[in-house]
Design a protein around this motif. Structure first.
Motif, PDB file in Angstrom:
ATOM      1  N   THR A 218       0.691  -1.033   0.149  1.00  0.00           N
ATOM      2  CA  THR A 218      -0.232  -0.130   0.322  1.00  0.00           C
ATOM      3  C   THR A 218       1.046   1.151  -0.118  1.00  0.00           C
ATOM      4  OG1 THR A 218       0.132   0.132   2.845  1.00  0.00           O
ATOM      5  CG2 THR A 218      -1.519  -1.041   1.138  1.00  0.00           C
ATOM      6  N   SER A 219       0.143   2.336  -0.126  1.00  0.00           N
ATOM      7  CA  SER A 219       1.278   3.709   0.095  1.00  0.00           C
ATOM      8  C   SER A 219       0.601   3.875   1.295  1.00  0.00           C
ATOM      9  CB  SER A 219       0.180   4.385  -0.800  1.00  0.00           C
ATOM     10  OG  SER A 219      -1.038   5.076  -0.767  1.00  0.00           O
ATOM     11  N   PHE A 220       0.940   3.545   2.779  1.00  0.00           N
ATOM     12  CA  PHE A 220       0.892   3.849   3.712  1.00  0.00           C
ATOM     13  C   PHE A 220       1.598   4.488   4.572  1.00  0.00           C
ATOM     14  CE2 PHE A 220      -2.403   1.816   6.749  1.00  0.00           C
ATOM     15  CZ  PHE A 220      -3.362   1.620   5.372  1.00  0.00           C
ATOM     16  N   GLY A 221       2.881   4.199   3.476  1.00  0.00           N
ATOM     17  CA  GLY A 221       4.546   4.401   4.125  1.00  0.00           C
ATOM     18  C   GLY A 221       4.430   4.327   5.407  1.00  0.00           C
ATOM     19  N   VAL A 222       6.241   4.749   6.489  1.00  0.00           N
ATOM     20  CA  VAL A 222       6.015   4.167   7.407  1.00  0.00           C
ATOM     21  C   VAL A 222       5.477   5.736   8.177  1.00  0.00           C
ATOM     22  CG1 VAL A 222       8.254   5.009   9.044  1.00  0.00           C
ATOM     23  CG2 VAL A 222       8.783   4.360   6.758  1.00  0.00           C
ATOM     24  N   LEU A 223       4.953   6.410   8.364  1.00  0.00           N
ATOM     25  CA  LEU A 223       4.341   6.921   9.156  1.00  0.00           C
ATOM     26  C   LEU A 223       2.559   6.981   9.437  1.00  0.00           C
ATOM     27  CD1 LEU A 223       4.454   9.306  10.994  1.00  0.00           C
ATOM     28  CD2 LEU A 223       3.609  11.143   9.558  1.00  0.00           C
ATOM     29  N   GLY A 224       2.155   6.207   8.302  1.00  0.00           N
ATOM     30  CA  GLY A 224       0.845   6.379   8.591  1.00  0.00           C
ATOM     31  C   GLY A 224       0.880   4.644   9.506  1.00  0.00           C
ATOM     32  N   VAL A 225       1.929   3.594   8.428  1.00  0.00           N
ATOM     33  CA  VAL A 225       1.721   2.285   9.633  1.00  0.00           C
ATOM     34  C   VAL A 225       2.178   3.047  11.071  1.00  0.00           C
ATOM     35  CG1 VAL A 225       3.445   0.463   9.189  1.00  0.00           C
ATOM     36  CG2 VAL A 225       2.563   0.857   7.128  1.00  0.00           C
ATOM     37  N   ALA A 226       2.766   3.466  11.155  1.00  0.00           N
ATOM     38  CA  ALA A 226       2.740   3.515  12.535  1.00  0.00           C
ATOM     39  C   ALA A 226       1.855   4.193  13.249  1.00  0.00           C
ATOM     40  CB  ALA A 226       4.304   4.883  12.906  1.00  0.00           C
ATOM     41  N   ALA A 227       1.032   5.218  12.857  1.00  0.00           N
ATOM     42  CA  ALA A 227       0.382   5.525  13.578  1.00  0.00           C
ATOM     43  C   ALA A 227      -1.387   4.676  13.798  1.00  0.00           C
ATOM     44  CB  ALA A 227      -0.271   6.806  12.782  1.00  0.00           C
ATOM     45  N   MET A 486       4.145  -2.963  27.915  1.00  0.00           N
ATOM     46  CA  MET A 486       4.983  -2.867  27.377  1.00  0.00           C
ATOM     47  C   MET A 486       5.131  -3.842  25.646  1.00  0.00           C
ATOM     48  SD  MET A 486       7.212  -1.665  28.451  1.00  0.00           S
ATOM     49  CE  MET A 486       9.367  -2.607  27.926  1.00  0.00           C
ATOM     50  N   GLU A 487       3.629  -4.400  25.709  1.00  0.00           N
ATOM     51  CA  GLU A 487       3.264  -5.396  25.120  1.00  0.00           C
ATOM     52  C   GLU A 487       2.487  -4.128  23.972  1.00  0.00           C
ATOM     53  OE1 GLU A 487       0.405  -8.335  26.476  1.00  0.00           O
ATOM     54  OE2 GLU A 487       2.241  -9.625  26.954  1.00  0.00           O
ATOM     55  N   GLY A 488       1.678  -3.247  24.661  1.00  0.00           N
ATOM     56  CA  GLY A 488       1.042  -2.023  23.385  1.00  0.00           C
ATOM     57  C   GLY A 488       2.480  -1.934  22.837  1.00  0.00           C
ATOM     58  N   ALA A 489       3.612  -0.791  23.533  1.00  0.00           N
ATOM     59  CA  ALA A 489       4.552  -0.201  22.505  1.00  0.00           C
ATOM     60  C   ALA A 489       5.125  -1.523  21.666  1.00  0.00           C
ATOM     61  CB  ALA A 489       5.406   0.448  24.112  1.00  0.00           C
ATOM     62  N   SER A 490       5.834  -2.772  22.035  1.00  0.00           N
ATOM     63  CA  SER A 490       6.336  -3.669  21.061  1.00  0.00           C
ATOM     64  C   SER A 490       5.556  -3.787  19.691  1.00  0.00           C
ATOM     65  CB  SER A 490       6.501  -5.174  21.922  1.00  0.00           C
ATOM     66  OG  SER A 490       7.499  -4.687  23.166  1.00  0.00           O
ATOM     67  N   ILE A 491       4.344  -3.704  19.739  1.00  0.00           N
ATOM     68  CA  ILE A 491       3.249  -3.665  18.795  1.00  0.00           C
ATOM     69  C   ILE A 491       3.225  -2.699  17.927  1.00  0.00           C
ATOM     70  CG2 ILE A 491       0.940  -3.627  17.750  1.00  0.00           C
ATOM     71  CD1 ILE A 491       0.639  -5.532  20.318  1.00  0.00           C
ATOM     72  N   ALA A 492       3.561  -1.444  18.747  1.00  0.00           N
ATOM     73  CA  ALA A 492       3.592  -0.118  17.578  1.00  0.00           C
ATOM     74  C   ALA A 492       4.945  -0.655  16.905  1.00  0.00           C
ATOM     75  CB  ALA A 492       3.577   1.207  18.539  1.00  0.00           C
ATOM     76  N   GLY A 493       6.023  -0.765  18.311  1.00  0.00           N
ATOM     77  CA  GLY A 493       6.978  -0.591  17.450  1.00  0.00           C
ATOM     78  C   GLY A 493       7.423  -1.673  16.379  1.00  0.00           C
ATOM     79  N   LEU A 494       7.413  -2.723  16.484  1.00  0.00           N
ATOM     80  CA  LEU A 494       6.781  -4.108  15.530  1.00  0.00           C
ATOM     81  C   LEU A 494       6.503  -3.448  13.936  1.00  0.00           C
ATOM     82  CD1 LEU A 494       6.827  -6.915  17.220  1.00  0.00           C
ATOM     83  CD2 LEU A 494       8.914  -6.643  16.443  1.00  0.00           C
TER      84      LEU A 494
END
Length: 576
Positions: A218-227, A486-494
């Motif tokens: 897709t065209s989400f890009g890094v910022l879109g996927v991170a959000a 920590m699990e939530g932060a890991s999800i966003a980070g992964l």
């Protein structure tokens, strides 16, 4: 480069590293900050953004955890960017210069930590004499040595290496140039692999592939996927019970009256310097002692007890640079108790208590050290103790102080390393690197501002709760809530790491073969299976090596050599 520019860049490199020691680890030394700053000094911000972003991605998973000495990003970032601008190198070619410079720059940090052991020994001698100024001087001198051990190599590298890099750049062309381009392009796979090793579990690993597939298809890009990752993480956390990390209870304000707001504010600002004069043998002991120094001086007005307190804290200490607050608060409370136990007026106070019940000894003791925190309950408990019992109480008090430090510094370091070095910082540095590669001049601020807002808030809140709850803080902490967070932060980070692999690791193959009368591109065939499959495969191979406990520097070397070889042979090249 002019001599003035060289001096300025050397100062910037040294100061960026110094900020880790004395200013609370603000991440000023990251490549995403120093690359653009070097570009500004040399009048080429665009190259500075590109080189800073590329180097940030390579070392996105590198962190100074414990006594480890990672590659020195101030030296690598400044030299790599400066050589790219002055010699006309591409970001990929600049990486081949910047990475060795960062690796060699680590020796400067090694020297600084070794030399600082001398200052710790000198600080102990000053402590024996009860000289707080002498201890403070050793702290500042140690920080100055840390500054010099980065600034001087940076100056020498810039002054002596520019001409050599220019000649080397002019001599490289054809297969050698393509080999260097590919070698530089594959190196970020190491950073992504290190992050995966930190964040991933069997349960959470699919989120990495979700982020990768979203970026690749897709065209989400890094910022879109991170959000999207942040939103998924929020849903995950709240479905499992929310983020109330500290249970509420009665009497939460009981400890607050013991210490003035001035005490808390002073400890807060001094806590930023907890990594000062970092040495191999005592690590953060000098910075921790310096943070407590004014407080101890008021608790112990006589030279002998003040010197003993200084000596007590010049022993080994090491925790996360953002989370010394709870330990400082608890130690301050225990030191106030110890001051009451060891006060010279304690024996007289016990006599006065027995002789005149209408003139409590606690009042005399409480006003003896103006306006130091008081522990009248402890002073009252001393009434009636003989010399032997009092000596035992003093010994137990010292043991308790050291026990609190030793038992808490490890768990707090583990929380901080995982939450901040392993998740928060890499997530925002990845987003910022993505913006920098697009030429966005605000990329360094996108990294620095949110990360340090979290930093300052966490530092102040953890210190405040330490004073408010005292030893009850660790009874009230909800361990399951920390795990959920920590699990939530890991999800966003992964998901963010997956998006980076699918977006910015640009490597493909130019190989073709003839089938009948048509020419078939091998890359087109791979894209039909899955876009970006080569970058994904390289990252997973590097991750496999890290998981098999292969040294990260060896993985980096293999990536560089194999990348150079396959690039020079025309098997791989940097693609779009």
């Amino acid at each position: 480069m002019t001599l003035g520019q060289v001096l300025l860049l050397a100062f910037i490199a040294g100061f960026a590293y110094f900020s880790r020691r004395f200013m609370g680890d603000l991440f000023l030394e990251r490549a995403i900050v120093l690359g653009p700053l070097t570009g500004l000094v040399l009048g080429d911000l665009a190259t500075g953004l590109a080189v800073g972003a590329a180097l940030e991605l390579i070392f996105i998973g590198a962190a100074d955890v414990g006594g480890s000495v990672p590659p020195n990003l101030p030296i690598g970032s400044v030299l790599g960017t400066a050589f790219a601008i002055t010699a006309g190198l591409s970001p990929e070619q600049a990486m081949v210069v910047a990475v060795p410079a960062a690796l060699l720059g680590a020796f400067g940090e090694l020297i600084a930590k070794a030399v600082s052991t001398v200052f710790v020994t000198a600080a102990e001698r000053y402590a024996d004499r009860g000289s707080g100024r002498g201890v403070a001087a050793m702290v500042h001198l140690g920080n100055f040595v840390h500054f010099l051990c980065i600034a001087v190599p940076a100056f020498l590298g810039l002054q002596l290496g520019t001409t050599a890099v220019q000649h080397l750049s002019a001599a490289i062309e054809g297969p050698l140039q393509n080999g260097l381009m590919v070698a530089g392009a594959v190196l970020p796979a190491l950073g992504f692999a290190l992050l995966l090793n930190t964040l991933s579990t069997k349960m959470l690993m699919p989120f990495f592939f979700i982020g990768f597939l979203l970026a690749a298809y897709t065209s989400f890009g890094v910022l879109g996927v991170a959000a999207l990752g942040f939103m998924i993480a929020a849903v995950w956390i709240f479905q499992k019970g929310g983020v109330q990390l500290v249970h509420r209870g009665d009497g939460d304000q009981a400890e607050a009256a013991t210490y003035s707001r001035r005490d808390q504010r002073r400890l807060f600002w001094r806590s930023f310097a907890v990594q000062s004069a970092f040495s191999f043998d005592r690590m953060q002991a000098m910075g921790f002692t310096w943070a407590l120094l004014p407080f101890l001086r008021r608790l112990y007005p006589d030279r002998e007890r003040f010197g003993a307190a200084l000596r007590r804290h010049l022993v080994f200490f090491n925790s996360h640079a953002w989370l010394p607050g709870p330990i400082l608060a608890l130690v301050s409370d225990l030191e106030a108790q110890h001051a009451a136990i060891t006060a010279p007026a304690a024996a007289e106070a016990r006599t006065a208590t027995a002789a005149a019940s209408d003139a409590p000894s606690a009042t005399v003791t409480a006003t003896a050290v103006e306006p130091a925190p008081t522990r009248t309950d402890t002073t009252d408990d001393l009434a009636g103790l003989d010399a032997e019992e009092r000596a035992e109480r003093e010994h137990n008090s010292v043991q308790t102080i050291q026990g609190v430090k030793g038992s808490l510094m490890g768990p707090l370091a583990g929380i901080g390393d995982a939450a901040f070095h392993g998740t928060l910082r890499p997530l925002f540095s990845g987003i910022s690197a993505s913006l920098a590669l697009q030429g966005n001049v605000l990329a360094p601020l996108v990294f620095l501002i949110p990360v340090n807002v979290v930093h300052v808030v966490i530092r102040w809140v953890s210190l405040s709760y330490g004073f408010r709850l005292g030893r009850r803080l660790f009874e009230r902490i909800d361990q399951t809530a920390i795990k959920r967070l920590m699990e939530g932060a890991s999800i966003a980070g992964l998901m963010g790491v997956g998006a980076l692999v699918g977006t910015w690791l640009s490597i493909d193959t130019p190989l073709q073969y003839t089938q009948g009368e048509s020419v078939v591109s091998l890359q087109d065939m791979l894209d039909q299976v899955m876009p970006k499959i080569i970058p994904l495969g390289i990252t997973l191979l590097a991750f496999w090596g890290i998981r098999r406990r292969v040294n990260a520097m060896l993985v980096l070397l293999v990536l560089a050599v194999v990348g150079f070889g396959l690039g020079a042979l025309g098997v791989l090249h940097t693609g779009g």
